[in-house]
Write a protein that holds these residues in place. Structure first.
Motif, short mmCIF file in Angstrom:
data_model
loop_
_atom_site.label_atom_id
_atom_site.label_comp_id
_atom_site.label_asym_id
_atom_site.label_seq_id
_atom_site.Cartn_x
_atom_site.Cartn_y
_atom_site.Cartn_z
N GLN A 232 3.40 5.94 -5.88
CA GLN A 232 3.00 6.06 -7.15
C GLN A 232 1.95 7.32 -7.52
O GLN A 232 2.30 8.22 -8.33
CB GLN A 232 2.28 4.77 -7.73
CG GLN A 232 3.35 3.80 -8.26
CD GLN A 232 2.40 2.62 -9.07
OE1 GLN A 232 1.94 1.72 -8.54
NE2 GLN A 232 2.28 2.64 -10.41
N LEU B 9 -3.42 7.50 -12.95
CA LEU B 9 -3.71 6.87 -11.75
C LEU B 9 -4.71 7.96 -11.22
O LEU B 9 -5.82 7.21 -10.72
CB LEU B 9 -2.57 6.71 -10.94
CG LEU B 9 -1.40 5.71 -10.94
CD1 LEU B 9 -0.33 5.62 -9.95
CD2 LEU B 9 -2.25 4.31 -10.90
N GLU C 287 3.74 1.45 -1.41
CA GLU C 287 4.20 1.41 -2.96
C GLU C 287 3.07 2.25 -3.76
O GLU C 287 3.29 3.06 -4.67
CB GLU C 287 4.31 0.26 -3.52
CG GLU C 287 5.55 -0.52 -2.72
CD GLU C 287 6.71 0.46 -3.04
OE1 GLU C 287 7.17 1.23 -3.94
OE2 GLU C 287 7.73 0.30 -2.25
N MET C 288 1.83 1.97 -3.26
CA MET C 288 0.75 2.60 -4.22
C MET C 288 0.81 3.88 -4.07
O MET C 288 0.39 4.85 -4.69
CB MET C 288 -0.70 1.92 -3.83
CG MET C 288 -0.87 0.42 -4.30
SD MET C 288 -2.34 -0.33 -3.43
CE MET C 288 -3.51 0.30 -4.64
N TYR D 249 0.97 -1.09 0.13
CA TYR D 249 -0.13 0.06 -0.05
C TYR D 249 0.94 1.31 0.13
O TYR D 249 0.36 2.21 -0.75
CB TYR D 249 -0.98 0.04 1.29
CG TYR D 249 -2.07 -0.97 1.38
CD1 TYR D 249 -2.38 -1.73 -0.05
CD2 TYR D 249 -2.62 -1.33 2.34
CE1 TYR D 249 -3.12 -2.78 0.07
CE2 TYR D 249 -3.78 -2.41 2.42
CZ TYR D 249 -3.88 -2.90 1.12
OH TYR D 249 -4.87 -4.09 1.13
#
Lengths: 295, 295
Positions: free
Chosen positions: B213, B280, B209-210, B207
């Motif tokens: 991003q 995203l 890492e998300m 999470y």
């Protein structure tokens, strides 16, 4: 013909249910308990509200020599290398038939150069209720394609005699697997993070927009040629399986490991090879891996 | 000093609770019922397991002339244009104090050239339990910044005399709002689609890492300069509010409209202006809009 089925999951049990009336079937399970229950209580197939009991033979995988003319390997991709290491004694005349999602497993097959290998894709809806009960939630088809060697006795599966369980053949395993991969790479992660049934992806316009974004990235990563027909196939599957929960969502809900590595992991690798931006695939890959931990 | 508070949500009630002992406060509500209940039953403030009753005056917004030296406007950004159209009769000496998330609302203020306008950012955790109960779930601060005109009597808010409710001042409203926006644009959508408490974003590595991003995309879209401190701020907020559900997740769980337009919508517009890829943000924008419909 003797058929072996490695794996007592939803697909393994569905195969056993439909093939047992016609062939001599043995299901090889990971747990002794499931083998015992299948031998004692028979296999229950539920379809359209009706239940049918089917006699099958089951054995613990590894406890006896696998003797089969056609051997289905239905375990998840992440269990495949374990299973393969125990298959070295299987006679060379046996046709090995692999039903895994994704395409990562093809690398593992390179060590099996002398074998007859068939790849397959199952497009049935199947839900395992317990060790000896499987529900056939959506009637689709199974497609087979020769990967190397010869079909051997697997040829006998192709005469189309099994009601509700059509088995087709295609020469082009690459397209067969890629088509399935694209569907899985789009429907599975989206239904999983949104925790929705497949049909919601086309019912809610914003979710369809998300599908389009992800679909475009997956197509770029895999360098897919016929995108229009791939998109129509995805939409058709969402319609046909509207009330179903995808296998990935179901895995998360039951706190099981998902197949995200075989599906999005493969797409990510292909995207990297081609220098394609894969931020959505990466984002969803993290999401699903996180959900596996978080529950 | 007379203080008006438009909006009886969590922030409006929190302000009323902390300001009422020091100033003459009137809360203007959207429903007569809430005004009646506040007048009859008083306001309840819950904090660290203790409950306090506070006498406040309440009135239906629009039913009487707003007479205030400082008027807080605490409604959501998507209700702002409605509210502004009813504020034309407010005396020109009144300082208008806007507490909305995002930055879309600044455009609406361009028609109010002659007014004293202050912008504010609230970093308290607040949860509205019912029409006259608010819980102070996390003690933070409120920061104010002059947008145009003069502070007027809002100056009196800055003497720091209110325990558990510090009020600070900054000259730079642009940075103040952008900093809050970045935090909201990262924490809110992620906790919403994953349906997790804020702390999970830093507890589960995938999470985080998300978050990284999404953070990178938001920074590019807003052309943020000091990224490192912005990232540390986000992580610190996740730590401090680990057990909280974000306002966006809470809105979805209570089937309310979210502030995604003011937050991610604004980021998307800025990204477009700058020619920055925002896949995203777009994906998450669709996700939250879809969840608003789907529930």
């Amino acid at each position: 013909m003797r058929i072996g089925i490695i794996g007592g999951g939803a697909i393994g049990l569905l195969l056993a249910a439909y093939l047992s009336p016609y062939f001599e079937v043995t299901v090889y399970t990971r747990r002794q308990e499931q083998a015992d229950r299948l031998n004692e209580q028979q296999l229950r197939l539920c379809k359209q509200g009706r239940e049918q009991r089917i006699r099958v033979r089951a054995a613990l995988f590894g406890a006896e020599k696998v003797q089969a003319d056609v051997l289905f390997i239905t375990v998840k991709q992440y269990h495949l290398s374990d299973v393969l290491s125990q298959l070295t004694n299987v006679p060379s005349t046996t046709t090995l038939l692999f039903l895994q999602n994704g395409m990562n497993h093809l690398r593992l097959l390179s060590q099996w150069k002398e074998r007859n290998i068939v790849l397959g894709v199952v497009e049935h809806g199947a839900l395992k209720h317990d060790d000896c009960t499987v529900e056939h939630t959506g009637i689709g088809k199974m497609t087979l394609s020769l990967f190397q060697g010869t079909l051997g006795q697997a040829e006998k599966l192709l005469d189309g005699k099994i009601p509700y369980f059509p088995i087709e053949y295609t020469d082009d395993w690459q397209t067969m697997l890629t088509d399935k991969l694209v569907v899985n790479a789009v429907i599975n992660p989206l239904t999983t993070i949104l925790r929705i049934q497949n049909g919601e992806l086309i019912r809610i316009q914003e979710y369809t927009e998300m599908m389009k974004q992800l679909f475009a990235e997956v197509c770029d990563s895999l360098a897919l040629s016929n995108r229009e027909s791939a998109w129509h196939r995805i939409v058709a599957i969402c319609e046909k399986t509207a009330a179903n929960r995808s296998s990935m969502l179901s895995d998360i809900e039951h706190r099981r490991k998902t197949e995200v590595e075989a599906i999005l992991g493969y797409v990510l690798e292909e995207g990297k090879k081609r220098g394609v931006a894969t931020s959505l695939c990466q984002f969803l890959f993290y999401a699903v891996k996180g959900m596996e931990k978080h529950g």
